[in-house]
Design a protein around this motif. Sequence first.
Motif, mmCIF file in Angstrom:
data_model
loop_
_atom_site.group_PDB
_atom_site.id
_atom_site.type_symbol
_atom_site.label_atom_id
_atom_site.label_comp_id
_atom_site.label_asym_id
_atom_site.label_seq_id
_atom_site.Cartn_x
_atom_site.Cartn_y
_atom_site.Cartn_z
ATOM 1 N N PHE A 27 0.827 -1.210 0.000
ATOM 2 C CA PHE A 27 0.000 0.000 0.000
ATOM 3 C C PHE A 27 0.864 1.266 0.000
ATOM 4 C CE2 PHE A 27 -2.522 -3.223 2.279
ATOM 5 C CZ PHE A 27 -3.704 -3.191 1.557
ATOM 6 N N LYS A 28 2.211 1.076 -0.046
ATOM 7 C CA LYS A 28 3.145 2.202 0.116
ATOM 8 C C LYS A 28 2.860 2.913 1.438
ATOM 9 C CE LYS A 28 4.831 1.220 -3.862
ATOM 10 N NZ LYS A 28 6.073 0.410 -3.902
ATOM 11 N N HIS A 29 2.748 2.099 2.498
ATOM 12 C CA HIS A 29 2.286 2.578 3.792
ATOM 13 C C HIS A 29 3.303 2.194 4.876
ATOM 14 C CE1 HIS A 29 -0.927 3.723 6.656
ATOM 15 N NE2 HIS A 29 -0.510 2.708 7.388
ATOM 16 N N ARG A 80 4.168 10.980 2.252
ATOM 17 C CA ARG A 80 2.798 10.727 1.788
ATOM 18 C C ARG A 80 1.939 10.243 2.949
ATOM 19 N NH1 ARG A 80 0.657 5.796 -0.346
ATOM 20 N NH2 ARG A 80 -1.193 6.105 -1.670
ATOM 21 N N ARG A 81 2.505 9.395 3.797
ATOM 22 C CA ARG A 81 1.785 8.852 4.944
ATOM 23 C C ARG A 81 1.409 9.963 5.924
ATOM 24 N NH1 ARG A 81 1.605 4.577 9.295
ATOM 25 N NH2 ARG A 81 0.052 5.657 10.539
ATOM 26 N N ILE A 82 2.318 10.871 6.214
ATOM 27 C CA ILE A 82 2.058 11.956 7.158
ATOM 28 C C ILE A 82 0.939 12.857 6.638
ATOM 29 C CG2 ILE A 82 3.044 14.036 8.204
ATOM 30 C CD1 ILE A 82 5.732 12.508 8.345
ATOM 31 N N GLU A 83 0.969 13.141 5.349
ATOM 32 C CA GLU A 83 -0.105 13.946 4.749
ATOM 33 C C GLU A 83 -1.443 13.220 4.854
ATOM 34 O OE1 GLU A 83 1.066 14.724 0.755
ATOM 35 O OE2 GLU A 83 2.669 16.135 1.306
ATOM 36 N N ALA A 84 -1.410 11.897 4.668
ATOM 37 C CA ALA A 84 -2.640 11.105 4.738
ATOM 38 C C ALA A 84 -3.188 11.065 6.162
ATOM 39 C CB ALA A 84 -2.377 9.689 4.226
ATOM 40 N N ASN A 85 -2.306 11.061 7.151
ATOM 41 C CA ASN A 85 -2.746 11.123 8.548
ATOM 42 C C ASN A 85 -3.502 12.414 8.821
ATOM 43 O OD1 ASN A 85 0.300 9.538 9.684
ATOM 44 N ND2 ASN A 85 -1.713 8.629 9.435
ATOM 45 N N GLU A 86 -2.963 13.507 8.335
ATOM 46 C CA GLU A 86 -3.593 14.812 8.548
ATOM 47 C C GLU A 86 -4.940 14.882 7.843
ATOM 48 O OE1 GLU A 86 -0.625 17.471 7.092
ATOM 49 O OE2 GLU A 86 0.676 17.268 8.872
ATOM 50 N N ARG A 87 -5.005 14.315 6.644
ATOM 51 C CA ARG A 87 -6.252 14.342 5.877
ATOM 52 C C ARG A 87 -7.321 13.492 6.578
ATOM 53 N NH1 ARG A 87 -4.174 12.703 1.579
ATOM 54 N NH2 ARG A 87 -3.611 14.720 0.691
ATOM 55 N N ALA A 88 -6.921 12.387 7.177
ATOM 56 C CA ALA A 88 -7.869 11.531 7.892
ATOM 57 C C ALA A 88 -8.463 12.265 9.092
ATOM 58 C CB ALA A 88 -7.179 10.249 8.345
ATOM 59 N N GLU A 89 -7.643 13.001 9.801
ATOM 60 C CA GLU A 89 -8.140 13.773 10.950
ATOM 61 C C GLU A 89 -9.162 14.810 10.490
ATOM 62 O OE1 GLU A 89 -5.125 15.483 13.365
ATOM 63 O OE2 GLU A 89 -4.018 13.607 13.618
ATOM 64 N N GLN A 90 -8.894 15.440 9.352
ATOM 65 C CA GLN A 90 -9.798 16.465 8.830
ATOM 66 C C GLN A 90 -11.132 15.868 8.409
ATOM 67 O OE1 GLN A 90 -7.499 18.200 5.661
ATOM 68 N NE2 GLN A 90 -6.004 19.126 7.049
ATOM 69 N N ARG A 91 -11.105 14.672 7.828
ATOM 70 C CA ARG A 91 -12.328 14.082 7.289
ATOM 71 C C ARG A 91 -13.094 13.232 8.301
ATOM 72 N NH1 ARG A 91 -11.698 11.578 1.495
ATOM 73 N NH2 ARG A 91 -13.957 11.813 1.628
#
Length: 313
Positions: A27-29, A80-91
């Motif tokens: 997952f490139k995770h 990419r993972r750090i950005e995805a963490n932030e986006r998850a918190e927002q959504r």
Amino acid sequence: MSVERLEFGQLLVCKKAIATLLYFDLFKHPLNEQEIYDFSDIETAPHLLTEALQNLERDKIIYNHQGYYSIYAESGSTERRIEANERAEQRMKVALRNSKSIASIPYVRGCFLSGTIAKGVMYEDSDIDFFVITYPRRLWLTKFFMKVFKVVFLLNSRRDFCYNYLISEDHLNIQDQNLYTAIELMTLIPTYNYDLYEAFLNENKWSKNYLPNFPKRDSSKIVTTKPSRTKKWIEALFNNAFGDWLDKKYMETIQNKYNKKFSEKLSKAEREIALRSTRGASKVHPNHYQKRFLDRYADHIKAFEEKFNFEIS
């Protein structure tokens, strides 16, 4: 490699850590140390995992970027993972708001967040996925009501309201018992009816064979809502033989639709898994991702073993 000279117990922890990182690498995770421990299939003391990661990093088998481990020296996946963490918190606010809407739909008895947001990440193309538990023998009516809600109130938006797996209260045990399903099951976040979440975990204790360290989710994301008069009225309207017939009829309609649409792409046996349509379960994974992913994972492990001449399976 110097890790091969470690004691058996330490070497085993190293192998399990690598296997876990390889799984999520598809997952490139990248994972932090706690996540590696949680997703590992061996019960071990946390300090032994710390030592294992230090040994693997020293031998340049894995790499640490800002506290996230991966099998690549480059740091792109971590960023990419750090950005995805932030986006998850927002959504998450949207996810909880829609969980409350799902809870108000007739015959819904439990609602959980699934997919990427349940793992704390949301990529740019990620949907908010929901796993829903329904009243027995009314799963398909529930699915119909959810579709109506999605079309009318969300303009058929998949991005914030994707429900591709429903089961009923009398079919809590998940049939597909493998690593992929265990991870998807254990990472579910309950948002409505915590008692039912606990009952669901109890019916799927097999998942602990794959993830013995993964902690049970808490109730911090549970939305508080009471059954509305409309929900009670609609359920009363269909709690009869007509409702039972209608539920079965809608299921048969969807079954015929899937058979026509995917008969050339998937065999009957594959459709029964990827497009499960029974009175107790509705699963819509037309790409049969579970099997494809597990096959890729096996190949990924094999390629790693050949590259480093280091057996981990």
